[in-house]
Design a protein around this motif. Structure first.
Motif, short mmCIF file in Angstrom:
data_model
loop_
_atom_site.label_atom_id
_atom_site.label_comp_id
_atom_site.label_asym_id
_atom_site.label_seq_id
_atom_site.Cartn_x
_atom_site.Cartn_y
_atom_site.Cartn_z
N PRO A 1 50.68 35.56 35.74
CA PRO A 1 51.19 36.74 35.04
C PRO A 1 50.75 36.74 33.58
CG PRO A 1 52.91 35.80 36.42
CD PRO A 1 51.75 34.83 36.45
N GLY A 2 50.19 37.87 33.16
CA GLY A 2 49.73 37.98 31.78
C GLY A 2 48.34 37.45 31.54
N GLY A 3 47.71 36.89 32.59
CA GLY A 3 46.34 36.41 32.46
C GLY A 3 45.37 37.56 32.29
N ILE A 4 44.12 37.24 32.00
CA ILE A 4 43.13 38.29 31.73
C ILE A 4 41.88 38.12 32.58
CG2 ILE A 4 42.13 36.99 29.78
CD1 ILE A 4 41.59 39.75 28.44
N LEU A 5 41.40 39.22 33.15
CA LEU A 5 40.13 39.28 33.84
C LEU A 5 39.13 39.93 32.91
CD1 LEU A 5 39.40 40.21 37.52
CD2 LEU A 5 38.07 41.27 35.68
N VAL A 6 38.09 39.20 32.57
CA VAL A 6 37.03 39.70 31.71
C VAL A 6 35.80 39.94 32.57
CG1 VAL A 6 35.62 39.30 29.67
CG2 VAL A 6 37.95 38.40 29.77
N ALA A 7 35.31 41.17 32.59
CA ALA A 7 34.20 41.54 33.46
C ALA A 7 32.96 41.86 32.63
CB ALA A 7 34.57 42.75 34.31
N THR A 8 31.79 41.50 33.17
CA THR A 8 30.53 41.81 32.51
C THR A 8 29.67 42.76 33.34
OG1 THR A 8 29.40 39.90 33.48
CG2 THR A 8 30.52 39.56 31.37
N ALA A 9 30.00 42.97 34.61
CA ALA A 9 29.17 43.78 35.49
C ALA A 9 29.79 45.12 35.85
CB ALA A 9 28.84 43.00 36.77
N GLN A 10 31.11 45.15 36.03
CA GLN A 10 31.80 46.37 36.49
C GLN A 10 33.11 46.50 35.74
OE1 GLN A 10 32.48 46.63 40.78
NE2 GLN A 10 34.48 47.52 40.40
N PRO A 11 33.35 47.63 35.06
CA PRO A 11 34.62 47.78 34.32
C PRO A 11 35.82 47.71 35.25
CG PRO A 11 33.03 49.46 33.68
CD PRO A 11 32.46 48.77 34.89
N PRO A 12 36.81 46.87 34.95
CA PRO A 12 38.01 46.82 35.78
C PRO A 12 38.86 48.07 35.57
CG PRO A 12 37.78 44.84 34.38
CD PRO A 12 36.84 45.88 33.87
N ALA A 13 39.52 48.52 36.63
CA ALA A 13 40.41 49.67 36.52
C ALA A 13 41.71 49.23 35.83
CB ALA A 13 40.72 50.24 37.90
N PRO A 14 42.12 49.89 34.75
CA PRO A 14 43.35 49.49 34.05
C PRO A 14 44.57 49.48 34.96
CG PRO A 14 42.10 51.03 32.72
CD PRO A 14 41.43 50.99 34.06
#
Length: 312
Positions: free
Chosen positions: A227-240
């Motif tokens: 919980p509260g962690g972060i996904l950082v993407a470089t190829a495809q924008p994550p959906a908020p």
């Protein structure tokens, strides 16, 4: 000078070796005689027209955005560089690095690591700065965190594994085949064979996920975050909304060229704390072959074009 340009969007056959003038060196620029240039997935995405709306260009134009070489001239407003300096850089996309000379903003340039070749140095700027931006800036990693890095044997992933370890993180990464031994040698604590294992069944409680792949890999990664962690993407924008549903945060990284970051990466290389992985090397005239390999998934690691001898 010689440069690889395209005159229309399309396949690798659009890459042409042209004779064009040496670029002017602006007041804030350094003019670099290129020894080696990196080949990145962004290059063939631009060439194919896939990025035409996001990055409109005027034909013809020169491809390539990272390289290493020797300074031959400096602009009047430039300090810190002089003719004869060995440098490497990630230039803005208007410059074009598949060329014998590039005029690049001095703020995007750093002195080349002294312990590696020009070809090796040319493999670092884009991947290295992307890894730095993702982990140091977007994720703001701290000692003791747990991170899952997808594609740890790739150009970006291999730098990310080493940066995370240098910052005192516990690193889990996905790889396959010979890549598994490679990422272990880079310091990864846990390695998951993505061909035979579903990583989401084995990984939980991550502070950070670095997603270099997108698609189903990104979707499966949400369950690995605490919980509260972060996904950082470089190829495809994550959906908020997807991040909110997972009780996590998200960021999409588009990496700006920064010579100051390159200087820090160069220092890590010269201290033996960062290995640069070079896959395949080609002559400048063989750029189309490199693109074919890259687009077909048959390339091995970061590809580099040899543009000139170190001493001309």
């Amino acid at each position: 000078m010689k440069a690889i340009r395209i005159h229309a969007y399309g396949g690798p056959e659009q890459l042409q070796l042209d004779d064009i003038p040496v670029p002017d060196c602006g007041a804030n620029d350094v003019l670099v005689r290129v020894v080696a240039a990196g080949v990145n997935p962004l290059d063939w995405k631009i060439r194919s027209g896939a990025m035409a709306q996001a990055m409109p260009r005027t034909f013809p134009f020169t491809l390539g955005c990272d390289a290493a070489g020797v300074v031959v001239a400096v602009g009047g407003a430039v300090s810190g560089f002089k003719p004869g300096d060995e440098v490497f850089f990630f230039a803005d996309l208007q410059r074009g690095c598949y060329a014998q000379y590039v005029a690049v903003d001095a703020a995007q340039v750093a002195h080349k690591p002294s312990t590696v070749t020009f070809a090796t140095a040319a493999a670092l700027p884009v991947a290295g700065q992307a890894a730095w931006t993702a982990l140091m800036d977007a994720a703001q990693i701290e000692r003791g965190m747990r991170v899952l890095i997808h594609g740890g044997a790739g150009a970006l992933g291999s730098v990310a594994v080493q940066l995370a370890k240098a910052q005192g993180l516990h690193v889990t990464t996905t790889a396959s085949g010979a890549g598994m031994d490679l990422v272990k040698s880079l310091g990864a604590d846990t390695v998951i064979d993505y061909r035979s294992q579903a990583f989401q069944d084995h990984v939980k409680g991550m502070d950070v996920v670095l997603d270099t792949i997108g698609g189903p890999t990104q979707e499966a990664s949400w369950s690995t975050l605490k919980p509260g962690g972060i996904l950082v993407a470089t190829a495809q924008p994550p959906a908020p909304e997807r991040a909110a549903a997972a009780g996590a945060r998200s960021a999409f990284v588009f990496t700006p060229p920064r010579g100051a970051v390159l200087a820090q990466l160069a220092a890590l290389v010269d201290k033996g704390q960062l290995r640069i992985l070079v896959g395949q090397e080609f002559a400048l005239a063989d750029a189309a072959h490199a693109h074919r390999l890259g687009e077909s998934g048959q390339s091995r690691g970061k590809m580099v074009l040899h543009v000139a001898a170190p001493q001309a």
